[in-house]
Write an enzyme that holds these catalytic residues in place. Structure first.
Site, PDB file in Angstrom:
ATOM      1  CB  CYS A 174       9.789  41.951  63.172  1.00 12.88           C
ATOM      2  SG  CYS A 174       8.563  42.126  64.491  1.00 12.88           S
ATOM      3  CG  ASP A 220       9.211  34.782  62.082  1.00 22.10           C
ATOM      4  OD1 ASP A 220       8.953  34.691  63.298  1.00 22.10           O
ATOM      5  OD2 ASP A 220       8.345  35.012  61.213  1.00 22.10           O
ATOM      6  CB  CYS A 231       8.568  37.637  68.116  1.00 20.01           C
ATOM      7  SG  CYS A 231       7.160  36.511  68.289  1.00 20.01           S
ATOM      8  NE  ARG A 232      11.259  38.424  63.618  1.00 16.84           N
ATOM      9  CZ  ARG A 232      11.116  38.311  62.312  1.00 16.84           C
ATOM     10  NH1 ARG A 232      12.184  38.030  61.571  1.00 16.84           N
ATOM     11  NH2 ARG A 232       9.949  38.450  61.741  1.00 16.84           N
ATOM     12  CB  SER A 233      10.231  44.937  65.853  1.00 18.65           C
ATOM     13  OG  SER A 233       8.850  44.741  65.874  1.00 18.65           O
ATOM     14  CG  ASN A 287       5.306  45.822  66.679  1.00 15.04           C
ATOM     15  OD1 ASN A 287       4.528  46.711  66.996  1.00 15.04           O
ATOM     16  ND2 ASN A 287       6.547  45.827  67.115  1.00 15.04           N
TER      17      ASN A 287
END
Ligand code: 4NP
Length: 163
Positions: A13, A130, A18-20, A16
């Site tokens: 993401c 995001d 939040c999402r990934s 690095n």
């Protein structure tokens, strides 16, 4: 790649945090639960460097914890050119991440560079949005999308590499 001992997956993401890292934690839990920990290697990284060395965002930690997952031990790192030598799958959370990765990718990259949700997400979503400036429910949506795409990704990896 069929019949390889190990398959490696990198989730990417922007930050690095939040999402990934959430995808890394959820996918790792799924892989463990299926007894495939020895066969599938998992990591995550960000295209940006602002948060290198930091743990996941507290809102991501909370959202994961609500689903019984602790990702507090993860630390952010930036995508590196050597990742293209190491990972069979490099999976982007959104189109911007994918474009940045394509710009970095060496022409000889043999692996799969794609959007994570192409492996199974939600009919209304091509990207994991995001959540950083959205807050609230967007962190739950991140988990929902990642849980669903993780199932699809593992089914794909079983089908193509682990049989
Ligand atoms: P991520 O979220 O890409 O899912 O880790 C973000 C984290 C930080 C920023 C943007 C997105 N930021 O602008 O600092």
């Amino acid at each position: 790649m069929k019949g390889k001992d190990k398959v490696s997956v990198l989730f990417v993401c922007l930050g690095n945090i939040c999402r990934s890292p959430t995808a890394q934690g959820i996918f790792h839990r799924l892989v463990l639960s299926e007894g495939l920990d020895e066969r599938v290697e998992i990591d995550s990284a960000g295209t940006g460097d602002w948060h290198v060395g930091k743990p996941p965002d507290p809102r991501s930690l909370d959202a994961a914890q609500k689903r019984g997952l602790n990702i507090a031990g993860l630390r952010a790192r930036q995508v590196s050119p050597s990742d293209f030598d190491k990972f069979d799958y490099i999976l982007a959370m959104d189109e911007r991440n994918l474009a940045d990765l394509r710009a970095m990718s060496p022409p000889h990259y043999q692996g799969v560079l794609d959007l994570f949700l192409n492996f199974g997400g939600h009919p209304d979503y091509r990207e994991v949005p995001d959540p950083y400036f959205q807050g609230g429910r967007s962190f739950e949506l991140v988990l929902d999308l990642i849980e669903s795409a993780s199932e699809g990704l593992l089914a794909h990896i079983r089908e193509h590499h682990l049989r």
